[in-house]
Design a protein around this motif. Sequence first.
Motif, PDB file in Angstrom:
ATOM      1  N   ALA A 118      15.941  10.156   3.690  1.00 56.52           N
ATOM      2  CA  ALA A 118      16.177   8.716   3.869  1.00 56.52           C
ATOM      3  C   ALA A 118      15.516   8.216   5.149  1.00 56.52           C
ATOM      4  O   ALA A 118      14.882   7.149   5.147  1.00 56.52           O
ATOM      5  N   PHE A 119      15.631   8.974   6.229  1.00 55.85           N
ATOM      6  CA  PHE A 119      14.977   8.572   7.475  1.00 55.85           C
ATOM      7  C   PHE A 119      13.457   8.556   7.313  1.00 55.85           C
ATOM      8  O   PHE A 119      12.777   7.673   7.848  1.00 55.85           O
ATOM      9  N   SER A 120      12.909   9.509   6.591  1.00 54.35           N
ATOM     10  CA  SER A 120      11.468   9.538   6.358  1.00 54.35           C
ATOM     11  C   SER A 120      11.013   8.334   5.545  1.00 54.35           C
ATOM     12  O   SER A 120       9.973   7.733   5.828  1.00 54.35           O
ATOM     13  N   LEU A 121      11.787   7.972   4.535  1.00 55.07           N
ATOM     14  CA  LEU A 121      11.447   6.819   3.700  1.00 55.07           C
ATOM     15  C   LEU A 121      11.498   5.521   4.506  1.00 55.07           C
ATOM     16  O   LEU A 121      10.572   4.704   4.443  1.00 55.07           O
ATOM     17  N   VAL A 122      12.540   5.331   5.285  1.00 53.16           N
ATOM     18  CA  VAL A 122      12.654   4.131   6.122  1.00 53.16           C
ATOM     19  C   VAL A 122      11.547   4.114   7.182  1.00 53.16           C
ATOM     20  O   VAL A 122      10.955   3.061   7.458  1.00 53.16           O
ATOM     21  N   GLY A 123      11.251   5.266   7.745  1.00 50.21           N
ATOM     22  CA  GLY A 123      10.160   5.354   8.717  1.00 50.21           C
ATOM     23  C   GLY A 123       8.821   4.982   8.113  1.00 50.21           C
ATOM     24  O   GLY A 123       7.986   4.348   8.771  1.00 50.21           O
ATOM     25  N   GLY A 124       8.610   5.352   6.847  1.00 49.22           N
ATOM     26  CA  GLY A 124       7.376   4.968   6.157  1.00 49.22           C
ATOM     27  C   GLY A 124       7.242   3.467   6.025  1.00 49.22           C
ATOM     28  O   GLY A 124       6.157   2.907   6.216  1.00 49.22           O
ATOM     29  N   PHE A 125       8.346   2.778   5.713  1.00 52.57           N
ATOM     30  CA  PHE A 125       8.305   1.317   5.640  1.00 52.57           C
ATOM     31  C   PHE A 125       7.953   0.718   6.999  1.00 52.57           C
ATOM     32  O   PHE A 125       7.153  -0.218   7.086  1.00 52.57           O
ATOM     33  N   ALA A 126       8.541   1.250   8.062  1.00 48.58           N
ATOM     34  CA  ALA A 126       8.259   0.730   9.401  1.00 48.58           C
ATOM     35  C   ALA A 126       6.801   0.951   9.781  1.00 48.58           C
ATOM     36  O   ALA A 126       6.124   0.031  10.260  1.00 48.58           O
ATOM     37  N   ILE A 127       6.311   2.148   9.579  1.00 46.70           N
ATOM     38  CA  ILE A 127       4.934   2.478   9.966  1.00 46.70           C
ATOM     39  C   ILE A 127       3.925   1.680   9.156  1.00 46.70           C
ATOM     40  O   ILE A 127       2.978   1.107   9.707  1.00 46.70           O
TER      41      ILE A 127
ATOM     42  N   SER B 169       4.266  -1.139   7.562  1.00 53.72           N
ATOM     43  CA  SER B 169       4.268  -2.572   7.861  1.00 53.72           C
ATOM     44  C   SER B 169       3.475  -2.846   9.138  1.00 53.72           C
ATOM     45  O   SER B 169       2.739  -3.836   9.225  1.00 53.72           O
ATOM     46  N   ILE B 170       3.578  -1.959  10.111  1.00 53.43           N
ATOM     47  CA  ILE B 170       2.793  -2.115  11.342  1.00 53.43           C
ATOM     48  C   ILE B 170       1.317  -1.881  11.073  1.00 53.43           C
ATOM     49  O   ILE B 170       0.461  -2.626  11.575  1.00 53.43           O
ATOM     50  N   VAL B 171       0.989  -0.888  10.253  1.00 57.61           N
ATOM     51  CA  VAL B 171      -0.411  -0.628   9.905  1.00 57.61           C
ATOM     52  C   VAL B 171      -0.995  -1.818   9.142  1.00 57.61           C
ATOM     53  O   VAL B 171      -2.152  -2.205   9.357  1.00 57.61           O
ATOM     54  N   GLY B 172      -0.192  -2.424   8.259  1.00 56.49           N
ATOM     55  CA  GLY B 172      -0.645  -3.624   7.553  1.00 56.49           C
ATOM     56  C   GLY B 172      -0.928  -4.763   8.509  1.00 56.49           C
ATOM     57  O   GLY B 172      -1.904  -5.505   8.351  1.00 56.49           O
ATOM     58  N   ASN B 173      -0.093  -4.921   9.542  1.00 54.09           N
ATOM     59  CA  ASN B 173      -0.319  -5.952  10.546  1.00 54.09           C
ATOM     60  C   ASN B 173      -1.585  -5.676  11.349  1.00 54.09           C
ATOM     61  O   ASN B 173      -2.361  -6.594  11.643  1.00 54.09           O
TER      62      ASN B 173
ATOM     63  N   PHE C 297       0.835  -1.202   0.000  1.00 53.07           N
ATOM     64  CA  PHE C 297       0.000   0.000   0.000  1.00 53.07           C
ATOM     65  C   PHE C 297       0.869   1.251   0.000  1.00 53.07           C
ATOM     66  O   PHE C 297       0.572   2.226  -0.679  1.00 53.07           O
ATOM     67  N   TYR C 298       1.962   1.227   0.754  1.00 57.40           N
ATOM     68  CA  TYR C 298       2.878   2.369   0.858  1.00 57.40           C
ATOM     69  C   TYR C 298       3.537   2.677  -0.486  1.00 57.40           C
ATOM     70  O   TYR C 298       3.631   3.831  -0.894  1.00 57.40           O
TER      71      TYR C 298
END
Length: 99
Positions: free
Chosen positions: A71-80, A82-86, A11-12
Amino acid sequence: MLDGAADGIKFYIGKFDGEMLGKLDMWAAACGQILFSLSPGMGTAITLSSYTKPKEDVVKTCFIVSICNSAFSLVGGFAIFSIVGNIAYNINAAGGSTT
């Protein structure tokens, strides 16, 4: 890996609308977000300038800070996302609805 995390990452990454790149309002909102994220005037620029050497290449330093921020924003988006998907997976597994 979390159940449903791949769906959140899809989705991201997958919800990209190329037509939005032509809209001026989108660019204004993006510039506002960048300025808010880098927070110039909240003390970071003053702190950074107090530690620079007199002959420091300020333009290069600004580019490095901007690239690291993105870069930190992009990596943070992946983390967030993935948790929202869970979370969405768990709600759907319990018989709920995420729509």
